[in-house]
Design an enzyme around this catalytic site. Structure first.
Site, mmCIF file in Angstrom:
data_model
loop_
_atom_site.group_PDB
_atom_site.id
_atom_site.type_symbol
_atom_site.label_atom_id
_atom_site.label_comp_id
_atom_site.label_asym_id
_atom_site.label_seq_id
_atom_site.Cartn_x
_atom_site.Cartn_y
_atom_site.Cartn_z
ATOM 1 N N ASN A 166 57.818 60.312 66.841
ATOM 2 C CA ASN A 166 57.386 60.534 68.228
ATOM 3 C C ASN A 166 57.322 62.026 68.519
ATOM 4 O OD1 ASN A 166 60.257 60.389 68.041
ATOM 5 N ND2 ASN A 166 60.432 60.114 70.247
ATOM 6 N N ILE A 167 56.306 62.404 69.264
ATOM 7 C CA ILE A 167 56.074 63.812 69.612
ATOM 8 C C ILE A 167 55.934 63.889 71.123
ATOM 9 C CG2 ILE A 167 54.606 65.836 69.243
ATOM 10 C CD1 ILE A 167 53.575 64.359 66.663
ATOM 11 N N GLU A 168 56.915 64.498 71.774
ATOM 12 C CA GLU A 168 56.916 64.552 73.248
ATOM 13 C C GLU A 168 56.262 65.836 73.743
ATOM 14 O OE1 GLU A 168 60.988 63.752 74.409
ATOM 15 O OE2 GLU A 168 60.768 61.638 73.822
ATOM 16 N N CYS A 225 54.069 57.943 70.633
ATOM 17 C CA CYS A 225 55.101 57.188 69.910
ATOM 18 C C CYS A 225 54.939 57.360 68.394
ATOM 19 C CB CYS A 225 54.980 55.706 70.222
ATOM 20 S SG CYS A 225 55.316 55.253 71.922
ATOM 21 N N GLU A 283 54.931 55.044 66.143
ATOM 22 C CA GLU A 283 54.059 54.034 65.518
ATOM 23 C C GLU A 283 52.596 54.470 65.545
ATOM 24 O OE1 GLU A 283 56.390 53.663 67.794
ATOM 25 O OE2 GLU A 283 57.277 51.661 67.786
ATOM 26 N N CYS A 308 56.432 49.577 71.514
ATOM 27 C CA CYS A 308 56.010 49.352 72.903
ATOM 28 C C CYS A 308 54.654 48.626 72.918
ATOM 29 C CB CYS A 308 55.921 50.688 73.648
ATOM 30 S SG CYS A 308 54.475 51.667 73.219
ATOM 31 N N CYS A 353 51.575 50.549 71.601
ATOM 32 C CA CYS A 353 51.487 50.649 70.134
ATOM 33 C C CYS A 353 51.079 49.322 69.517
ATOM 34 C CB CYS A 353 52.823 51.128 69.552
ATOM 35 S SG CYS A 353 53.113 52.869 69.889
HETATM 36 N N1 THU Z 1 58.929 55.736 71.557
HETATM 37 C C1 THU Z 1 58.399 55.526 70.328
HETATM 38 O O1 THU Z 1 58.210 56.463 69.552
HETATM 39 N N2 THU Z 1 58.096 54.248 69.979
HETATM 40 C C2 THU Z 1 58.266 53.149 70.774
HETATM 41 O O2 THU Z 1 57.923 52.053 70.384
HETATM 42 C C3 THU Z 1 58.851 53.311 72.105
HETATM 43 C C4 THU Z 1 59.173 54.691 72.528
HETATM 44 C C5 THU Z 1 59.253 57.120 71.945
HETATM 45 C C6 THU Z 1 58.385 57.705 73.021
HETATM 46 C C7 THU Z 1 59.297 58.749 73.615
HETATM 47 O O3 THU Z 1 59.170 59.941 72.869
HETATM 48 C C8 THU Z 1 60.694 58.201 73.401
HETATM 49 O O4 THU Z 1 60.577 57.159 72.442
HETATM 50 C C9 THU Z 1 61.355 57.653 74.644
HETATM 51 O O5 THU Z 1 60.546 56.746 75.285
#
Ligand code: THU
Length: 131
Positions: A42-44, A53, A55, A86, A89
């Site tokens: 995941n890259i915010e 996310c 995935e 989620c 994804c």
């Molecule tokens: N996140 C994922 O990478 N995959 C998921 O299926 C759900 C959430 C990440 C997004 C965000 O960076 C962090 O988790 C918190 O929501």
């Protein structure tokens, strides 16, 4: 390919998580039909909604490398309990393989396995014709 091996690859990807806002580090490993594994994390972003996310990062990595057919995806995180992909994804993965095997793991590397079509039984499909 054993589930444990795919989870191990997801764990490696998780180490690259860029998640300064949530602190929630996710890793994903997608097994292509070719046998190649594509990972993602995941890259915010400070504009939160632009975050992606793990995935989808893995999937885009695969498609960008010419692979569009997959057998399984493994997902892990640094949080307690199993991490389920989620809805966004699931929808994006369903575009390519509606019956993909989805392996969710927990902090002890225990895992559960599901069919994507069970997690998202009615994925959106673009229908431009009536009937
Ligand atoms: N996140 C994922 O990478 N995959 C998921 O299926 C759900 C959430 C990440 C997004 C965000 O960076 C962090 O988790 C918190 O929501």
């Amino acid at each position: 390919m054993e589930a444990g091996c795919l989870i191990e690859e997801a764990r490696k990807a998780q180490q690259n998580s860029y998640s300064p806002y949530s602190g929630y580090k996710v890793g994903a490993a997608l097994l292509g039909k070719s046998g190649q594994i594509y990972t993602g994390t995941n890259i915010e972003n400070s504009s939160y909604g632009l975050s992606i996310c793990a995935e989808r990062t893995a999937l885009f990595n695969a498609v960008n490398n010419g692979e569009v057919d997959f057998l399984a995806i493994a997902v892990c995180s640094n949080g307690p309990g199993y991490v389920y992909p989620c809805g966004a994804c699931l929808q994006v993965l369903a575009e390519f393989v509606p019956d993909l095997q989805v392996i969710v793991s927990n902090e002890k590397d225990e895992f559960e396995q599901y069919l994507l079509s069970d997690l998202l039984p009615q994925a959106f499909k673009l229908s431009t014709q009536e009937g």
